[in-house]
Structure formats: structure tokens, C-alpha cells
Write an enzyme that holds these catalytic residues in place. Structure first.
Site, PDB file in Angstrom:
ATOM      1  N   ASP A 185      43.803  40.397 -54.284  1.00 27.55           N
ATOM      2  CA  ASP A 185      43.500  41.774 -54.655  1.00 27.55           C
ATOM      3  C   ASP A 185      42.016  41.874 -54.325  1.00 27.55           C
ATOM      4  O   ASP A 185      41.178  41.343 -55.059  1.00 27.55           O
ATOM      5  CB  ASP A 185      43.739  42.006 -56.149  1.00 27.55           C
ATOM      6  CG  ASP A 185      43.470  43.450 -56.522  1.00 27.55           C
ATOM      7  OD1 ASP A 185      42.475  44.003 -56.023  1.00 27.55           O
ATOM      8  OD2 ASP A 185      44.239  44.031 -57.294  1.00 27.55           O
ATOM      9  N   HIS A 186      41.696  42.513 -53.208  1.00 25.67           N
ATOM     10  CA  HIS A 186      40.312  42.376 -52.732  1.00 25.67           C
ATOM     11  C   HIS A 186      39.296  43.004 -53.689  1.00 25.67           C
ATOM     12  O   HIS A 186      38.114  42.699 -53.631  1.00 25.67           O
ATOM     13  CB  HIS A 186      40.159  42.898 -51.298  1.00 25.67           C
ATOM     14  CG  HIS A 186      40.141  44.389 -51.171  1.00 25.67           C
ATOM     15  ND1 HIS A 186      41.269  45.152 -51.183  1.00 25.67           N
ATOM     16  CD2 HIS A 186      39.109  45.250 -51.007  1.00 25.67           C
ATOM     17  CE1 HIS A 186      40.944  46.425 -51.042  1.00 25.67           C
ATOM     18  NE2 HIS A 186      39.633  46.510 -50.940  1.00 25.67           N
ATOM     19  N   HIS A 248      44.608  47.362 -57.932  1.00 25.91           N
ATOM     20  CA  HIS A 248      43.143  47.435 -58.051  1.00 25.91           C
ATOM     21  C   HIS A 248      42.682  48.030 -59.394  1.00 25.91           C
ATOM     22  O   HIS A 248      41.849  47.452 -60.092  1.00 25.91           O
ATOM     23  CB  HIS A 248      42.546  48.267 -56.919  1.00 25.91           C
ATOM     24  CG  HIS A 248      42.915  47.795 -55.547  1.00 25.91           C
ATOM     25  ND1 HIS A 248      43.090  46.471 -55.241  1.00 25.91           N
ATOM     26  CD2 HIS A 248      43.147  48.466 -54.382  1.00 25.91           C
ATOM     27  CE1 HIS A 248      43.402  46.349 -53.960  1.00 25.91           C
ATOM     28  NE2 HIS A 248      43.455  47.541 -53.420  1.00 25.91           N
TER      29      HIS A 248
HETATM   30  C1  BG6 Z   1      43.667  48.981 -50.096  1.00 17.91           C
HETATM   31  C2  BG6 Z   1      44.608  50.152 -50.041  1.00 17.91           C
HETATM   32  O1  BG6 Z   1      44.198  47.964 -50.895  1.00 17.91           O
HETATM   33  O2  BG6 Z   1      42.424  49.393 -50.626  1.00 17.91           O
HETATM   34  C3  BG6 Z   1      44.016  51.269 -49.226  1.00 17.91           C
HETATM   35  O3  BG6 Z   1      45.839  49.744 -49.452  1.00 17.91           O
HETATM   36  C4  BG6 Z   1      42.645  51.642 -49.750  1.00 17.91           C
HETATM   37  O4  BG6 Z   1      44.865  52.414 -49.225  1.00 17.91           O
HETATM   38  C5  BG6 Z   1      41.771  50.395 -49.872  1.00 17.91           C
HETATM   39  O5  BG6 Z   1      42.059  52.559 -48.852  1.00 17.91           O
HETATM   40  C6  BG6 Z   1      40.467  50.711 -50.553  1.00 17.91           C
HETATM   41  O6  BG6 Z   1      39.628  49.593 -50.467  1.00 17.91           O
HETATM   42  P1  BG6 Z   1      38.043  49.744 -50.474  1.00 17.91           P
HETATM   43  O7  BG6 Z   1      37.546  48.355 -50.509  1.00 17.91           O
HETATM   44  O8  BG6 Z   1      37.681  50.486 -49.229  1.00 17.91           O
HETATM   45  O9  BG6 Z   1      37.717  50.538 -51.693  1.00 17.91           O
END
Ligand code: BG6
Length: 468
Positions: A185-186, A248
Site C-alpha cells: 500500500d504505497h 489508503h
Molecule cells: C493508487 C490508485 O493506489 O493511488 C490511484 O489506484 C490513485 O487511482 C493513486 O491515483 C494516488 O496515489 P498518489 O501517491 O498519487 O497520491
């Protein structure tokens, strides 16, 4: 265990180009990759190694956090190999094994599944049939091509619902040891999300008031300006609830709300987070419109690969309550949406007012694009008047300090390194995925049976006017 390499299935995909290779380039520049570390990108396209490196060069120039230099890239590119194969054809995995052996990558290998979940099963089966998964230390008898534990990193979506998530997990577990499955989960790799624990537990001024006695409400907002771009096919089946909230935003909420972990081991931290999910208050059918609002941006139905009659939500506002001693009665508002007025992610902790007419204080944890913490509090308005209160803010912008920016790894950089080091504290745990899906599934069912309202909003606005 030596880390010798990473094999990226989906090596010609957006995630690999935009996030994984720039992250690996940064790790290379920082000296975090062992000298002989190799990176294999797997795809179906007919690229030569040189074609592939040229493509990666362009993406790295654009997306690497650290200054791109030709000199560094010249060294980095020596690590990169392209391997063409059809991931669904079991026969082709024997060739991959030979390739891994030729490149001396057998030890402590990471497989990164940067592909849709439908391919997880065939890839694992292909690797197994080619004897390319190893769970034990290599021994003379062990004929498998990989030494040490092979690890697998998988990306969300971890299924479209609880059942499909379970199926993915069951399947992976039949090939990999539980400890070696890394669910990315980045958001858990983002600096200010990691920082929430320090902020909460290393500051007496916050620690003592982080509860329902002082806190009035918590808002977690992740606003995006992007739409679905080329991901319409995936997104239309997923929607904002599964794409953002279930993972997230739930992860952020659990870190904001958890009890202080007894120690810093990943198991203890993860259990503390899971306890928050377990304490989420059940929603009744009558409440559904008060706790869930779904929206869709105008024009979404015309996006590529999106059903022209789609009812998929691109915006969600959700009101949750955590049924425990610390949080009883404090609403947690979670909001996220695409094509909104700004890109901004933040957590706002709003405190109760000390007396009528006096604004409550708040702490704003800024996650992106700016990283930092802002505290709003009250002072006497300067001057002769003694009774007029003025609200002022103290703003600590962490990312404004160049040195911090330079030293802060990107989420994927941090997470790949953590996987190399077998540190699971920054990854989601299966139990959390299961409980959060359980909760989200129930909410979706209630919504479908008792509401089904979808509010349309103009692009570039704050979302549906009706949102809470
Ligand atoms: C991803 C989603 O996990 O996270 C995307 O699948 C979203 O839809 C993205 O745009 C958002 O990541 P960040 O790091 O740009 O906030």
C-alpha cells in the site's frame, strides 16, 4: 541473505516505468543496491535490451527523485535486463529460469507482480512448475533455481471484494510462505504517514489529548486532480471505495486512531492498526445516507474503456465511528475523489472548543503535495482590546527544506528497500485487508439495497455539492 535481484512482471507497464524504475534508480544512486544486483523487466513486447533501456532512461529522467545524471544512468542501466515472455504460457518459464541463472540472480530473489490480479495465479504456477520458487535455504539436494526465500510483492487491488481478495491470498499462500508475501500500500511508504506515529507518541503536547475528551472530529482527505486516464478498464470495475478508501484511507485512519504499540515490531504495530478496523461501528440500513455519499465526475462515462452508463463512483465521502474507549462518539470523515479542485492529502484533527464562541484548535498533518504540520490555535488579538480572540497558525513545512526533500525517499523506494531488508512494518497485513474488505462489503450492500444515490459533480470542483 544476499539480495541479487528483482524480477518485475509487468515490466512494460505504467507502474514499472513511472514508479518502480525511478525508485530503483534512486536506490542505485544511494548505494542501496548490492553491486551485482539485477533488475529484470518482463513484458510481451518485442523489445531488445537496448530498446527497453532507452524507454526506461526517458521515464527515469522525468520521474526520479534524485538528480538524473547520464553518468549514474550509464551505471544503472548495466543492471537492467529485458525478458520477453507470455506470462500465461507455462512452457516459457523454463526459459526464464535459465535467464535468472545466467544472470546469477538466484539468491534472495524478489518477484514483483505489477500486473492485474488475474495473472497472479498463472505466474506463480509458472514459477513453481519451472522450479523457481524456493522456500528453504539452498542445500545440495535442493534443485530449485532460487536460493534463500523468494519473496513476492503484490499491488492492490487485493481483489474487488472480500471473496476475491481471499481467493488471491489463498492462491499466493499455496506458493509462498506467508512471511514472504508483501502487500504494497504505497501510502504506507509516504513520509508524513510514517511520521504520524512519531507525532502522536513522541510529543507530550499531542499524546495526552489524542482522544474523545479533547477531539471533536477527524477529517482525512485525499483529493486528486487526475481522472482515470488510461486506467478506465480497471477503475470502472473498482471505483473510489475499493481503489482508495479500503486501502489508503483506511490505513491512514488506523494509524491516526490506534493505541500506542507496546514496541516497534511490525507485528505489534500491525495488530494495533487491526484493532481499529475491528472496532469500526456497524452501520444500520437507516444510517447509510448519513455515512456514505458517492459521486461521479461529469464526463467520466465518456472516458476510454468506461461503460457509458457506468454508476462507478469517482468520489466518496464516508463518516465512520470507532467504537472504543478512546474514540467513542468522535466522527472520522474520509473523503477522496478524482478530478477535484486540487491535489492535496491531509489529516485534520479538530479539537473541541474550550468555551462558546471560541474556535477549536486543530492540527493539520499535510501529506502531499506539501509535507508538514500546521497547528491552529488562539491568542489574544494584539492591541488594547483584551477580550478579542484571534486564531493563528504555526506552520512547519517539512518539504520546504531542501535538505529534507533530498533526504526523503519516495514511497516505492522505501518499500522496495524494506522488502529487500525483510521489514514488513510498511506493508499491509492480510488480516487488515480481510477486516477492511468485510466492512466495506457490508457498506456497499447496504448502499445498494437502501440508497444507490449517485451525485454528479463538475470537474475542478470540491466534489458533489451534497457531500458532507
Ligand atoms: C493508487 C490508485 O493506489 O493511488 C490511484 O489506484 C490513485 O487511482 C493513486 O491515483 C494516488 O496515489 P498518489 O501517491 O498519487 O497520491
Amino acid at each position: 541473505m544476499n539480495n541479487r535481484g528483482i524480477v518485475i512482471f509487468g515490466g512494460t507497464g505504467d507502474l514499472a516505468y513511472r514508479k518502480l524504475f525511478p525508485a530503483l534508480y534512486n536506490l542505485h544512486c544511494l548505494g542501496s543496491l548490492p553491486d551485482d544486483y539485477k533488475i529484470v523487466g518482463i513484458g510481451r513486447r518485442d523489445y531488445t535490451n537496448e530498446d527497453y533501456i532507452n524507454i526506461i532512461n526517458e521515464w527515469t529522467k522525468e520521474f526520479s527523485r534524485l538528480q538524473y545524471t547520464e553518468k549514474d544512468f550509464e551505471e544503472f542501466k548495466k543492471r537492467i535486463k529485458y525478458y520477453k515472455m507470455d506470462m500465461t504460457n507455462m512452457q516459457e518459464y523454463n526459459g526464464l529460469v535459465d535467464f535468472i541463472e545466467e544472470n546469477n540472480m538466484k539468491d534472495g530473489l524478489i518477484y514483483y507482480y505489477a500486473v492485474s490480479p488475474g495473472l497472479f495465479g498463472p505466474i506463480s504456477e509458472g514459477l513453481k512448475s519451472a522450479n523457481c520458487l524456493s522456500e528453504k535455504k539452498n542445500s545440495l539436494e535442493d534443485k530449485s533455481c532460487c536460493m534463500g526465500d523468494t519473496k513476492v510483492i503484490i499491488e492492490k487491488p487485493f481483489g474487488n471484494d472480500l471473496e476475491s481478495a481471499k481467493e488471491i491470498y489463498r492462491n499466493l499462500k499455496s506458493y509462498f510462505k506467508d512471511d514472504n508475501i508483501y502487500h504494497i500500500d504505497h501510502y504506507l511508504g509516504k513520509e508524513m504517514i510514517i511520521n504520524i506515529m512519531t507525532l502522536r507518541f513522541a510529543n507530550a503536547i499531542f499524546k495526552g489529548v489524542w482522544n474523545r475528551e479533547f477531539i471533536d472530529r477527524v477529517d482525512i482527505n485525499v483529493y486528486e486532480t487526475v481522472g482515470v486516464d488510461s486506467r478506465g478498464g480497471y477503475y470502472d470495475k473498482s471505483g473510489a471505495l475499493a481503489d482508495m478508501i479500503q486501502n489508503h484511507l483506511f490505513q491512514i485512519m488506523s494509524i491516526v486512531a490506534m493505541e500506542e504499540p507496546k514496541d516497534s515490531s511490525s507485528k505489534v504495530i500491525k495488530d494495533a492498526q487491526s484493532n481499529v478496523f475491528k472496532s469500526l461501528k456497524e452501520v444500520s440500513p437507516e444510517e447509510i445516507d448519513d455515512v456514505l455519499l458517492m459521486g461521479q465526475y461529469k464526463g467520466y462515462r465518456d472516458e476510454d474503456k468506461v461503460d457509458p452508463n457506468s454508476v462507478t463512483e469517482t468520489y466518496v465521502a464516508m463518516k465512520l465511528e470507532i467504537d472504543n474507549e478512546r474514540w467513542n462518539g468522535v466522527p472520522f470523515y474520509l473523503r477522496t475523489g478524482k478530478k477535484l479542485h486540487k491535489r492535496e492529502s491531509e489529516v485534520v484533527i479538530s479539537f473541541k472548543s474550550t468555551s462558546e464562541g471560541v474556535p477549536g484548535n486543530n492540527i493539520i498533518i499535510k501529506i502531499q503535495p506539501d509535507e508538514g504540520v500546521k497547528i491552529n490555535f488562539n491568542i489574544k488579538k494584539p492591541g488594547t482590546e483584551t477580550k478579542v480572540i484571534e486564531e493563528v497558525g504555526m506552520d512547519f513545512c517539512q518539504s520546504c527544506i531542501l535538505e529534507n526533500r533530498m533526504n526523503t525517499p519516495e514511497a516505492y523506494e522505501r518499500l522496495i528497500k524494506a522488502c529487500m531488508d525483510s521489514d514488513k512494518s510498511l506493508f499491509s497485513q492480510w488480516e487488515q485487508i480481510e477486516i477492511s474488505w468485510n466492512f466495506i462489503n457490508r457498506i456497499i450492500d447496504l448502499y445498494k439495497k437502501n440508497s444507490n444515490k449517485l451525485y454528479f459533480y463538475e470537474v475542478g470542483t470540491k466534489g458533489p455539492k451534497e457531500s458532507f
